[in-house]
Structure formats: C-alpha cells, structure tokens
Scaffold this motif. Sequence first.
Motif, PDB file in Angstrom:
ATOM      1  N   UNK A 400       0.831  -1.207   0.000  1.00  0.00           N
ATOM      2  CA  UNK A 400       0.000   0.000   0.000  1.00  0.00           C
ATOM      3  C   UNK A 400       0.865   1.256   0.000  1.00  0.00           C
ATOM      4  N   UNK A 401       1.918   1.247   0.782  1.00  0.00           N
ATOM      5  CA  UNK A 401       2.827   2.412   0.839  1.00  0.00           C
ATOM      6  C   UNK A 401       3.519   2.625  -0.503  1.00  0.00           C
ATOM      7  N   UNK A 402       3.932   1.530  -1.141  1.00  0.00           N
ATOM      8  CA  UNK A 402       4.592   1.646  -2.455  1.00  0.00           C
ATOM      9  C   UNK A 402       3.624   2.199  -3.506  1.00  0.00           C
ATOM     10  N   UNK A 403       2.384   1.716  -3.481  1.00  0.00           N
ATOM     11  CA  UNK A 403       1.388   2.212  -4.436  1.00  0.00           C
ATOM     12  C   UNK A 403       1.143   3.698  -4.200  1.00  0.00           C
ATOM     13  N   UNK A 409       3.909  10.350  -6.695  1.00  0.00           N
ATOM     14  CA  UNK A 409       5.008  10.715  -7.585  1.00  0.00           C
ATOM     15  C   UNK A 409       4.604  10.855  -9.040  1.00  0.00           C
ATOM     16  N   UNK A 410       3.319  10.683  -9.333  1.00  0.00           N
ATOM     17  CA  UNK A 410       2.829  10.845 -10.696  1.00  0.00           C
ATOM     18  C   UNK A 410       3.168   9.699 -11.621  1.00  0.00           C
ATOM     19  N   UNK A 414      -3.433   7.202 -12.818  1.00  0.00           N
ATOM     20  CA  UNK A 414      -4.352   8.259 -12.384  1.00  0.00           C
ATOM     21  C   UNK A 414      -3.910   8.734 -11.007  1.00  0.00           C
ATOM     22  N   UNK A 415      -4.374   9.912 -10.623  1.00  0.00           N
ATOM     23  CA  UNK A 415      -3.967  10.446  -9.321  1.00  0.00           C
ATOM     24  C   UNK A 415      -4.985  10.167  -8.225  1.00  0.00           C
TER      25      UNK A 415
END
Length: 809
Positions: A400-403, A409-410, A414-415
């Motif tokens: 979850x943290x990596x995602x 970080x773009x 999608x954001x």
Amino acid sequence: MSNFIVKKVAVLGAGVMGAQIAAHLVNARVPVVLFDLPAKEGPKNGIALRAIENLKKLSPAPLGIKDEAGLIRPANYEDDIALLKECDLVIEAIAERMDWKHDLYKKVAPHIAPNAIFATNTSGLSIGALADGLGDNADLKSRFCGVHFFNPPRYMHLVELIPTAHTRPAILDQLEAFLTTTLGKGVVRAKDTPNFIANRVGIFSILAVFAEAEKYGIPFDVVDDLTGSKLGRAKSATFRTADVVGLDTMAHVIKTMQDNLRDDPFAPVYQTPAVLKGLVDAGALGQKTGAGFYKKDGKAIKVLDAKTGQYVESGKKADEIVARILKKEPGERIKLLRESTNPQAQFLWAVFRDVFQYIAVYLDQIAGSAADVDLAIRWGFGWNTGPFEDWQAAGWKQVAEWVKEDIDGGRALANAPLPAWVFSGPVAEAQGVHTPQGSWSPATSAFVARPQLPVYARQAFRASLRGSDAADPRKAGKTIEENDAVRIWTSEGADDVLIVSYKSKMNTMGPDVIDGLTRAIDLAEAGYKGLVIWQPTSLQLGNPGGPFSAGANLEAAMPAFMMGGAKGIEPFVKKFQDGMVRVKYAAVPVVTAVSGIALGGGCEIMLHAARRVVAMESYIGLVEVGVGLVPAGGGLKEAVLAAARAAEAAGSTNYLNFITGRFQAAATAKVSTSALDARKIGYVQASDPIVFNVHELLHVAQSEVRALADAGYRAPLSALVPVAGRSGIATIQASLVNMRDGNFISAHDFLIANRIAEVVCGGDVEAGSLVSEDWLLALERKAFVDLLGTGKTQERIMGMLQTGKPVRN
C-alpha cells in the motif's frame, strides 16, 4: 420451500453467445429452445438452424458431443412464441443494443410464464435500464435480472448475477442454485455498474498492460510470456486471450467504459488503444478472422510488431532474470520487480500497482466485498489468485505504501488516492481484506461472509481465498493413515465413507500408490460403507479441474528396467493389475471421483470401479500407444468384458463387431473431449453420474457410495467371457496392413496395434472360446513386456519423460 425445477429454457438470440449458452444447456441435459428472427428466405427458422449447425464447427467445442446440436429446438418469434409459456427460464442474449433489447421485451413479455425467471445476458449494459423496457409490468420486473456468462460458456466457470432494485431475492437464490449445480458455474453477484466486476477490473488490467507495455517498449509476445503461466494466470495471457475473445468484443466492452465512466479519474485509460482500433478497423478481429495480435502464416504463428504494423516471427521470451523473480514468493517477488531496473520487471510492477490502485478505489462501487472481485477475476480471466489475494500475500501495508508513493510521484495511471480503509481500521489491523470472518465490504465497514445458500452444502471444499480460514482439502478432515504416497481420510460430517487421495506428481500410480490404494480398500472393508478415490489438487488452483491421474508412474518402473531389462518390469505390471482387480472385487463399493485428465492407468482404475462420478470437463483415454506400449492395467480386459456384455444384450455371437470400437479407441489413443464423449466411447457408463460443478464431485461420489451400500452392494462375480479369437485378430490385421502400406501408420504403430488386437480378441483361440480375466491379463502383460524390449518403444518412453510429448517413430 418450493422447488425451482427448470424443465425447459428459452434462449432469445442465436448469435455467438446465445447459441453457445443453448449448447451448454444441452450438455447439462436441459431441454432448450433457441429463438431468433424469422428468416427472410428459406425456412423461417433458418437463422437459428444455421447457428445450431455452426456449433459443430466451433473450437473449442461448445458441445460435449457435437452431434447433439440437433437436441436444440430452433424457433422464431413469429411462429413459435407460444413456446415461451413452457419455459421456466428465459435468457435473452441478443446484440448489445438497449433499443433492440427493449423492442424484444415488448414482444416476448406477454408470453413468458407467470413463474418463469427472465434474465438478460449482457456484458455491461445497465440491468436497471434494461428492466425499464418492461414498462409497468411489476411482476415480470420482480423476476428479471442480469446473468452474464463468459465466453466460451461451456468452459468459463464464472457467471455474474446482477439484480435490479425490483428483483425478488428468492429469484436470485433460485437462479444461483441452478447455475451452480446444473450448469457447473461459479456465481458472483455484481452491482449494476458498467461492465460489472470481472470485465470492469479485467479489461482495466488489460488496458494497463497496453499502456505500460507501450511505455516500456515490451513486444506483445514477450508481454504474453510475462503475463501468462509465469504469473499464475491463463496460458493464453493477455493478447492471445484478446484474440480468442474477439478484438471487436474487447473494443465494445472498452467503449462501454468510455461511454459510462466519463467523469472517472481513470477515464483517459479507457480510450481504445490505437493498435486495437487499427486492428478492428482492418477487420483483424482475432482468432475468428485468422488475424489479430497474432496471425497464423502456414504452420508458423506470427505476432504483430506495434512499431511497424507488420507481422513478425513470434516466440520471444521474458528475460531470464525476470523469469527467476517470478518464481519467488509473492512478497519477495513484488519487492524485486519494483526495485529492478530491468524494463520487463518495471513493466510488471507498474501493472501490479495499477490494478491494486484500481480495485481499492472502486471496490465499494462495483462489488459487495473483496471476495467478489477476486473470485470474478479468477473464474472469468483464469488467474490462479485474485488481485486482492496477490496484494495481501505480498504484504498489505508495505505494498500500500509503495502504491501511494507512485501515485504521489505521478507514476500511476491516475492520481486517485487509495481509500482511507486501506491504511487504517480493520483492514490495516488484519493486514488484508480476507480474514476468517469474511472479506472486506466498504459499504458495511466490516468483513462479510460469502453467501450460504443450501446449494453450497454440496461443496465439501468451496473455492477458498488466501487469508480466509477455508479448509485445505489436502489436510482437512480426519486422517486415518498417511505416507509419502497416499492419504487415507474422512471428510468432516461424512465419517462413514473413506477417501484415498494420491500425493504423487500428476497423481501417477507407482507401486507405493498401489500399496496405499490396497490398504485403503482393506480399511474400507473393515469399517466403512465404501471408498472414494478423489484428488483434492484441483481445488488448490484458482480455476477448478486438476488431474485425476496421468496413469502409471513410468519413472518408478525405471530402476526395475535398468536391473532386469524388459522382463524386470513384469512384477511392476502384475502389481498394477492386482491393484485394479482389488478395486473391482472389493467387498464394499469403490467409487472414482474424476476430473481433468484420467489417462492410461487413470482410465483403467475408473473402469474397475463400482461406479464412476465424472466431472463434465474430464479427458479420459487409454493412451499407452503414445509411449509404444499397450494398456496393461486391465483396460483391454475390461473392453473385452464390455464387448461380451453388449453382444449378449444384442443376442449376437459376432464378438468382433462389439470389440472393434474399443480396439480403435485404444489403438489410436483416443481421449474423450468431455465426460459425455467418454460415455459414448464406453469409459463412462449410463449409470455413472456426470457432475457439472467440480466442487460438488466429492459430495456426489460419497452419496453414490452410500446409495450402493444401502442397496446391499455385492462385488461382481468373476465369469468366463467369449472372445473373437484368432479369426478376429486376422480381420483386424488385414485393415492394419492397408493402413501401414498406405503410410497412415508407422511399422511400429502396426506392431503395437497388432498386440492390442491379440489381447482384445482373446489370443490364439477359436472364435467364441470362453476365457478368464486372468487369461486376458496375462495377454496384456506379455504384450507390454515384449514391446518394452523393443528399441522403438524405448525411444518413445525416453522422449515422453524428457519432453512430455509423444514421439512418432
């Protein structure tokens, strides 16, 4: 509770899906009427008749037996609409046009029976909007819902069931039970959102593959090597699957997302990829047109080069370093992919990340719980594990943290941020969405259990999810005895029936497995109603239907061969035969529960059982000629007995007539294309149940044991049987000479077929002579050992052991 018995079904629309749904209903022995418009020329049922005829030509085959296409009744809306009143279920499957469907509903609604369920098969249109076409018919609206079969309907396990606000809950329960047991489906209830669950997530994952493959410059065939079996997904992977489904169908599903999800943060991703649009515009729609992402050029398969638009040689593979990463455990695999600088690894991490983000953002909108998402993707797209399962297995919090880091970080597509429940609350505390209590439902902010309809009591081991407390069938129940070869056990709540499961690769049978089987029969005779031979491995995969048995374990016999040559194998063969005879003459019923492949010895043990319970997708045959041998576990002996019974029933003494078909099946290594086909060949009897849902296989087999035991089961009596004798052998040999001289078979094939003929005709005896089972088994053994002593057979065996493929010599 009243029974919902489906005596007849109407399918409206004889297109690709409608005709194949009708075919699968026939497979399941459900009478079906296939409707279409009246033809403008020729017979008025011409459209439906052509669709029915075309079913015989399709591959993969929609019908278990292609000649049964004639069991589908053709109809048209003008002359035959009154037939609708005879149907308990009406499935509309016309083209994906809301206006066309509404027009049809106005025409058929007055003729639908008052208690019939009316369902629409659509891949993505709003079920609520379709129901509007029923006007103010509140009663029919309450019996209307969506039922989304996946293509091809015979083989794809998933069916999505979609209610409207008006659908009566009891209607859904009745239809789910019918779909589950009668048609063998895995049912997932979806919300009425564009493309429902499987196509919404599955097509997004494919669009993510398009986008990331283009970004990292990965060719289509390399993408398929990366995203197929190496990733625990369908062998056809991404672009081969698209070709099979049809690129026009894929483009249509993508357009549904474009049209209905305009304000979605992922809307730019829903644009039809330029390469896909180009292929569709050019009429290259995939397998049905002969070209798509792949194209067959003579015997070669070529792949589209995205840069040039030309077809080039295919077969490029994943980089070795990435292939090694994909063999790691989920947590390490995801970490290594993310950290690698290899473009293929970066591509895979990006696709994982994109899908994880998408399912988290949209879970609440599209599904009742995370279980529905994972099961829909597993059953509808052939993944061994669902995306939430992959995320949870890789370490929920860290992934979850990596995602989040990539979104911030773009680098994501999608954001849209991950929802709060990913990072805090019950899911974060449980480190995932699947728990022993159930699977996460954002709507209820709780873990919810899967539906517990009465139909699921037939599934001793329901499809499980990683993280749940579902019992592992390899360890569940009560173990009576266990060693490296077999496990002998009873399942929970069924301690009156013994089960034996093999532990060998592909459930092959060597001396240790035969010993275990014999021990299981001894135990069953001492204290149980009977024995079921069942292999739980099929339920460990995302998609059910693993192997029953690939036959005798040739590798286990190699030491004996090395020590004593061909003659050294004879004790191995005798032991195998004795094991089969022990099954046949056990004092309690031995029932085989068969799914997947049952080849060689796997077929022979079936033939010796008191009864066979067989999953529809079972592929059964005596295939020993592929390794240059003859069946020698009693398979040919049982063919002789069956021919003698058939001749007696017909009042004939021409035994050759009744053995010829069985000889041909063994001599050509014929493998059934379904359980229905196996029944036609003679490997499955008319009294043997065919089960459409493989998860119900064990339940039905246990029920068969009880029924036989309660009826006072007695083992058959051994008797002498008449055979075709030397004159039968000579007749078969004459036809074999013609085949050899015409170069249809090799000299070694000729030799093997002769040895099979000798066994099935009873050897060098007069026609009509009576011989014993032991006599026939001795003929089998001699033919097997003699052939094993030939160089050509040894070449075939070594080729099979080394490559897994038959050698023709």
